[in-house]
Design a protein around this motif. Sequence first.
Motif, PDB file in Angstrom:
ATOM      1  N   UNK A 199       0.831  -1.192   0.000  1.00 29.68           N
ATOM      2  CA  UNK A 199       0.000   0.000   0.000  1.00 29.68           C
ATOM      3  C   UNK A 199       0.872   1.251   0.000  1.00 29.68           C
ATOM      4  N   UNK A 200       0.268   2.371  -0.358  1.00 30.97           N
ATOM      5  CA  UNK A 200       1.028   3.606  -0.473  1.00 30.97           C
ATOM      6  C   UNK A 200       2.062   3.533  -1.575  1.00 30.97           C
ATOM      7  N   UNK A 201       1.751   2.762  -2.621  1.00 27.39           N
ATOM      8  CA  UNK A 201       2.710   2.506  -3.699  1.00 27.39           C
ATOM      9  C   UNK A 201       2.025   2.682  -5.046  1.00 27.39           C
ATOM     10  N   UNK A 202       2.659   3.419  -5.956  1.00 26.96           N
ATOM     11  CA  UNK A 202       2.079   3.678  -7.269  1.00 26.96           C
ATOM     12  C   UNK A 202       3.095   3.354  -8.356  1.00 26.96           C
ATOM     13  N   UNK A 203       2.614   2.801  -9.468  1.00 25.45           N
ATOM     14  CA  UNK A 203       3.460   2.543 -10.622  1.00 25.45           C
ATOM     15  C   UNK A 203       3.793   3.868 -11.298  1.00 25.45           C
ATOM     16  N   UNK A 204       5.086   4.124 -11.508  1.00 23.74           N
ATOM     17  CA  UNK A 204       5.520   5.377 -12.131  1.00 23.74           C
ATOM     18  C   UNK A 204       6.279   5.161 -13.434  1.00 23.74           C
ATOM     19  N   UNK A 205       6.653   3.920 -13.741  1.00 21.20           N
ATOM     20  CA  UNK A 205       7.374   3.662 -14.979  1.00 21.20           C
ATOM     21  C   UNK A 205       7.246   2.222 -15.423  1.00 21.20           C
ATOM     22  N   UNK A 206       7.169   2.023 -16.737  1.00 22.27           N
ATOM     23  CA  UNK A 206       7.089   0.689 -17.327  1.00 22.27           C
ATOM     24  C   UNK A 206       8.076   0.619 -18.482  1.00 22.27           C
TER      25      UNK A 206
END
Length: 371
Positions: A121-128
Amino acid sequence: MRVLVSGAAMAGLSAAHWFARHSCDVTVVERAPRIRRGGAPIDVRGAALGTAERMGVLDRIRAERVPPRVPDDVVGPDGAVRARFAVAWFGDESPDDVEITRDRLADTLRAAVGDGARFRFGTEVTGLDQDDTGVTVTTTQGVDRYDLVVGADGLHSSVRRLAFGPEERFVRHLGLYVALVSLDPGRAWRPGMFNAPGRMASIRDDADGPLGMLMFRSPRLGDDRDADAQRRIAGDVLAADDVWEVPALRAAFRAPDSPGFYFDSVAQTRMPAWHRGRVVLLGDAAHCAALLSGMGTSLAMTGAEFLADAVRRSPGDLAAAFADYEARQRPLVRRAQGSVAGNADIMVPATAAALDRRNALLRETAAAVGA
């Protein structure tokens, strides 16, 4: 297979269950600090009932269902009761459909995942960064490598933006907005629905606390993503209405610390394909039908089952698996997305004449069902 699921709402939780059940190594990331609470009751309908049964959660969902509601009074701009209304008159797919609060369904689906997935939690995808063998994923917590990335992160999906392009290419505003707010449980609220041309406000209390809802017709607003502006907009929509419970609702929406506040455009996601390489979208990120369809949760659940099953059967050919997933899911999506315009005319008639016609229809329906 290492699978990253972005989003821990109904689509993400369902995907985590199915991929874990098919022996995948599953990680779920969610930008919120915990599974989100609150929101309007939702439905498990149609084909999703079979999905829930195969997940082993249908009995619990039925046990946690919202009790059947008596039809609500519909109040007009002058404060007079004009008709009565029940969602089931227009929305149910079958008599077996189940309405349940968001919190209870989320808890049920999270229990179904159990220890089958890691949650961050408190985690977001920022790059792929993907190639033929996998996807290097950057999140706000670091970098890792996965065989498959599932974007189940909602209408404003970060995964969709990173893999497919700007939101504006795929998300279509339908000319309405919706706002929700949790109401003071210590106050005696009068359940029902208020309508004036182009706007609707309602109150309901289904065991988890009273909830206020506002829907109104509007072109896209420039400041619709700022929380303070959202509260001001919601209150201003009801500024001229001083009948029924509207003044108290107006105050609740405007309160700077209003609990459970939610505001967003009523929109649909329309995409020619839901996958690109090893990244695939699920739920509202792929095909939001808008809340007026009443099918968003059901589509999230069926899509998760179809996707994980297709990958299980074709793990070495993800392109074939994704084509199978889309072939099974798209007919359900087309039907749900096509229902929205008619439902909008029922819930938020645009003109006084349309409101009179809608109220006449409600009275006729009530008489036909003996309500």
